[in-house]
Each structure stands twice: as structure tokens, then as C-alpha cells.
Design a protein around this motif. Structure first.
Motif, PDB file in Angstrom:
ATOM      1  N   UNK A 101       0.787  -1.222   0.000  1.00 26.01           N
ATOM      2  CA  UNK A 101       0.000   0.000   0.000  1.00 26.01           C
ATOM      3  C   UNK A 101       0.821   1.274   0.000  1.00 26.01           C
ATOM      4  N   UNK A 102       2.128   1.168   0.197  1.00 27.68           N
ATOM      5  CA  UNK A 102       2.964   2.361   0.268  1.00 27.68           C
ATOM      6  C   UNK A 102       3.207   2.973  -1.116  1.00 27.68           C
ATOM      7  N   UNK A 103       3.579   4.248  -1.108  1.00 31.22           N
ATOM      8  CA  UNK A 103       4.078   4.908  -2.323  1.00 31.22           C
ATOM      9  C   UNK A 103       5.592   5.021  -2.189  1.00 31.22           C
ATOM     10  N   UNK A 104       6.296   4.560  -3.217  1.00 29.06           N
ATOM     11  CA  UNK A 104       7.747   4.420  -3.185  1.00 29.06           C
ATOM     12  C   UNK A 104       8.352   5.178  -4.364  1.00 29.06           C
ATOM     13  N   UNK A 105       9.359   6.007  -4.098  1.00 31.32           N
ATOM     14  CA  UNK A 105      10.071   6.688  -5.176  1.00 31.32           C
ATOM     15  C   UNK A 105      11.479   6.112  -5.281  1.00 31.32           C
ATOM     16  N   UNK A 106      11.908   5.860  -6.521  1.00 34.75           N
ATOM     17  CA  UNK A 106      13.236   5.307  -6.794  1.00 34.75           C
ATOM     18  C   UNK A 106      13.986   6.225  -7.742  1.00 34.75           C
ATOM     19  N   UNK A 107      15.256   6.476  -7.456  1.00 28.98           N
ATOM     20  CA  UNK A 107      16.046   7.323  -8.355  1.00 28.98           C
ATOM     21  C   UNK A 107      16.598   6.485  -9.516  1.00 28.98           C
ATOM     22  N   UNK A 108      17.511   7.067 -10.278  1.00 31.24           N
ATOM     23  CA  UNK A 108      18.024   6.357 -11.455  1.00 31.24           C
ATOM     24  C   UNK A 108      19.332   5.626 -11.153  1.00 31.24           C
ATOM     25  N   UNK A 109      19.496   5.180  -9.920  1.00 34.26           N
ATOM     26  CA  UNK A 109      20.673   4.382  -9.565  1.00 34.26           C
ATOM     27  C   UNK A 109      20.414   2.913  -9.859  1.00 34.26           C
ATOM     28  N   UNK A 110      21.481   2.180 -10.176  1.00 32.88           N
ATOM     29  CA  UNK A 110      21.326   0.742 -10.410  1.00 32.88           C
ATOM     30  C   UNK A 110      21.075   0.000  -9.094  1.00 32.88           C
ATOM     31  N   UNK A 111      21.400   0.620  -7.969  1.00 36.17           N
ATOM     32  CA  UNK A 111      21.044   0.040  -6.675  1.00 36.17           C
ATOM     33  C   UNK A 111      19.533   0.070  -6.476  1.00 36.17           C
ATOM     34  N   UNK A 112      18.912   1.186  -6.847  1.00 41.07           N
ATOM     35  CA  UNK A 112      17.449   1.271  -6.778  1.00 41.07           C
ATOM     36  C   UNK A 112      16.798   0.284  -7.744  1.00 41.07           C
ATOM     37  N   UNK A 113      17.448   0.048  -8.879  1.00 40.52           N
ATOM     38  CA  UNK A 113      16.926  -0.938  -9.834  1.00 40.52           C
ATOM     39  C   UNK A 113      16.922  -2.339  -9.216  1.00 40.52           C
ATOM     40  N   UNK A 114      17.977  -2.674  -8.469  1.00 39.07           N
ATOM     41  CA  UNK A 114      18.016  -3.973  -7.787  1.00 39.07           C
ATOM     42  C   UNK A 114      16.839  -4.104  -6.829  1.00 39.07           C
ATOM     43  N   UNK A 115      16.481  -3.020  -6.161  1.00 40.73           N
ATOM     44  CA  UNK A 115      15.315  -3.023  -5.273  1.00 40.73           C
ATOM     45  C   UNK A 115      14.021  -3.154  -6.073  1.00 40.73           C
ATOM     46  N   UNK A 174       5.456  11.238  -1.378  1.00 41.87           N
ATOM     47  CA  UNK A 174       5.503   9.779  -1.276  1.00 41.87           C
ATOM     48  C   UNK A 174       5.873   9.352   0.142  1.00 41.87           C
ATOM     49  N   UNK A 175       5.571   8.091   0.447  1.00 42.07           N
ATOM     50  CA  UNK A 175       5.883   7.563   1.779  1.00 42.07           C
ATOM     51  C   UNK A 175       7.384   7.408   1.989  1.00 42.07           C
ATOM     52  N   UNK A 176       8.092   6.961   0.935  1.00 42.93           N
ATOM     53  CA  UNK A 176       9.509   6.648   1.116  1.00 42.93           C
ATOM     54  C   UNK A 176      10.246   6.812  -0.204  1.00 42.93           C
ATOM     55  N   UNK A 177      11.485   7.269  -0.124  1.00 47.73           N
ATOM     56  CA  UNK A 177      12.334   7.363  -1.306  1.00 47.73           C
ATOM     57  C   UNK A 177      13.622   6.589  -1.035  1.00 47.73           C
ATOM     58  N   UNK A 178      14.100   5.895  -2.068  1.00 51.36           N
ATOM     59  CA  UNK A 178      15.364   5.169  -2.005  1.00 51.36           C
ATOM     60  C   UNK A 178      16.317   5.784  -3.017  1.00 51.36           C
ATOM     61  N   UNK A 179      17.482   6.177  -2.538  1.00 47.60           N
ATOM     62  CA  UNK A 179      18.459   6.860  -3.374  1.00 47.60           C
ATOM     63  C   UNK A 179      19.841   6.246  -3.193  1.00 47.60           C
ATOM     64  N   UNK A 180      20.666   6.434  -4.213  1.00 50.37           N
ATOM     65  CA  UNK A 180      22.090   6.166  -4.080  1.00 50.37           C
ATOM     66  C   UNK A 180      22.797   7.341  -4.755  1.00 50.37           C
ATOM     67  N   UNK A 181      24.096   7.436  -4.581  1.00 50.93           N
ATOM     68  CA  UNK A 181      24.832   8.522  -5.211  1.00 50.93           C
ATOM     69  C   UNK A 181      26.278   8.099  -5.395  1.00 50.93           C
ATOM     70  N   UNK A 182      27.090   8.991  -5.958  1.00 43.59           N
ATOM     71  CA  UNK A 182      28.443   8.603  -6.372  1.00 43.59           C
ATOM     72  C   UNK A 182      29.421   8.408  -5.221  1.00 43.59           C
ATOM     73  N   UNK A 183      29.263   9.215  -4.167  1.00 44.15           N
ATOM     74  CA  UNK A 183      30.290   9.218  -3.131  1.00 44.15           C
ATOM     75  C   UNK A 183      29.741   9.757  -1.818  1.00 44.15           C
TER      76      UNK A 183
END
Length: 262
Positions: A101-115, A174-183
Motif C-alpha cells: 500500500x505504500x508509495x515508493x520513489x526510486x532514483x536512477x541508480x542501479x542500486x534502486x533498480x536492484x530493489x 511519497x511515503x519513502x524514497x530510495x536513493x544512491x549517489x556517487x560518493x
């Protein structure tokens, strides 16, 4: 496995070996790469043409060199094939924060893609992302309401960026966002590209709960642009071999969890 998938897998492994060698040495000749990979010069030249077309290497008379690190690290195609075990560990750990039921935002990282690839296991969700690979992974999942963020398409990142993307993000809560970044270091996170930073900051502002997922190759590093302080994230998930003192420093800023790598 049939003949075609086997050949494709062997080709990807060979090309990754070529990339690793060229990045490590800075330059390599076709003859050197032929000896390294154990294939013919003709096959090496085909591989090099493919890698140049994908923007990962630059071809010169007599050989190839690595693209500047900022171009190389940004390429979605390159990132898809690096540190995959750590990214899968982070993705499995990230599932603990998601309920049906949650709303989830994912960035354009390949880590977020794995999720994203694990989300069909959760149940009904709304997923918002600017990454074409995430959109492709989830477009046929009946339990997932998929919202694609638009904007200017970046072939390097295989995602949608720019002001239209930022403005669209700002309309969501959104309820939650998952992000990754370069450093990152113990206090700050970074990215080498300004337009990516702006999109990630918009995503941070749109979410109630903010989760950062980082494999060890990105830790104790910096890049050109500051993204956000570590304390801006509610949770930081880390995977890989990490300096314990640095992890303890991060824990002074926010909740830090280590994702076990199998």
C-alpha cells in the motif's frame, strides 16, 4: 542455457575484463586486449566498437583509453555490471522498510533498480521513478501502479532529467524514497553531476522517509558537487568492506545499517 545466452554472457564478462584493464592502465592496444581475453583481434575490435558506441571507452589509432571518470561513472550501462552482489544485498535489506500500500520513489541508480526487481514480492504499491530500467522492470506487474517521471532523456544515464523532471517530482508526496549517489564520507554525500544532484534533492524533499543505499566502493570518497548531508537521511544502508571507525562516525549523524553480503 542455450548457445545464444551463453555467448552473450561470455561477451559481457569479456567486455568487463577489457573495461577493468583499460581503466586500470589508462590505455591499451587491441593486441594487448586480444592476449588478455584469449580471443581474436577481430573479436576484440568488435568489442571495442561496442564499448565506444556505449560511451565507455575512447578509440585512438592503435588502441583505446578510458573515458574521463565523470563520464564513466555516470554511464548506466557501466553501473549495471559493477558491484552487483553488494547492490543485491542492499536491495534485500531495503525491503524491510516497505509494506503493501505504500508509495515508493526510486532514483536512477542501479542500486534502486536492484530493489525495483524485488518489489513484486511485496504486494500492492505505487512506484514513482525517472529511471527507464525501473519502468521496464515493473511495467507488467499487475500489483504495482507505476508512475514514470518525464523530462529530457539522458542516454548516458538512461533516465529522465532536467527542470520538467524536477517540477514533476515536486508535485508528489511519497511515503519513502530510495536513493544512491556517487560518493560519501561520514558527513556529506556527493555526485559528480549538477543536474543529477538537483533531481535527487527534489526526490529527498518529496518523501516522508528517506533511505540512502551505498556499496563500499562509494564510501570515503568525494565528488564535485555536494548532494546532501548524511543526517538528511533517516536510514543509511551500507554493503561491502567498510572502515568500522567511519561507520561509527556516520552513526553520529543518522541510523546506519550494514547489509550482509552473501
Amino acid at each position: 542455457m542455450s548457445s545464444a545466452p551463453k555467448k552473450q554472457s561470455a561477451r559481457l564478462l569479456r567486455q568487463q575484463k577489457i573495461i577493468d584493464h583499460v581503466v586500470g592502465q589508462g590505455f591499451a592496444s587491441a593486441a594487448e586486449l586480444s592476449e588478455l581475453t584469449g580471443v581474436s583481434l577481430m573479436t576484440v575490435h568488435r568489442d571495442l566498437d561496442d564499448l565506444v558506441t556505449r560511451g565507455l571507452l575512447r578509440k585512438y589509432h592503435g588502441g583505446v583509453s578510458a573515458q574521463p571518470s565523470t563520464v564513466f561513472e555516470s554511464s548506466s550501462d557501466f553501473r549495471l555490471h559493477t558491484h552487483t552482489v553488494e547492490k543485491e544485498a542492499l536491495a534485500k535489506d531495503a525491503l524491510q522498510f516497505i509494506t503493501p500500500g505504500m508509495s515508493v520513489m526510486l532514483d536512477d541508480s542501479t542500486t534502486a533498480l536492484a530493489l525495483a526487481r524485488l518489489l513484486p514480492e511485496v504486494g500492492p504499491l505505487t512506484v514513482v521513478s525517472n529511471y527507464r530500467q525501473v519502468q521496464e522492470a515493473l511495467r507488467d506487474v499487475p500489483d504495482i501502479r507505476l508512475i514514470g517521471l518525464g523530462g529530457e532523456y539522458s542516454r548516458t544515464h538512461d533516465s529522465y532529467l532536467g527542470l520538467p523532471c524536477q517540477e514533476m517530482i515536486s508535485t508528489f508526496s511519497v511515503d519513502i524514497v530510495f536513493l544512491s549517489t556517487s560518493a560519501m564520507n561520514a558527513r556529506l554525500t556527493y555526485h559528480q553531476e549538477q543536474e543529477i544532484v538537483l533531481v535527487k534533492r527534489a526526490m529527498l524533499a518529496s518523501a516522508t522517509t528517506k533511505v540512502l543505499m551505498m556499496d563500499a566502493s562509494k564510501v570515503a570518497r568525494s565528488a564535485l558537487h555536494q548532494f546532501a548531508p548524511v543526517r538528511a537521511f533517516d536510514h543509511v544502508l551500507l554493503a561491502g568492506e567498510l572502515d568500522s571507525a567511519l561507520v561509527e562516525e556516520m552513526r553520529e549523524e543518522t541510523d546506519v545499517r550494514l547489509s550482509p553480503v552473501e
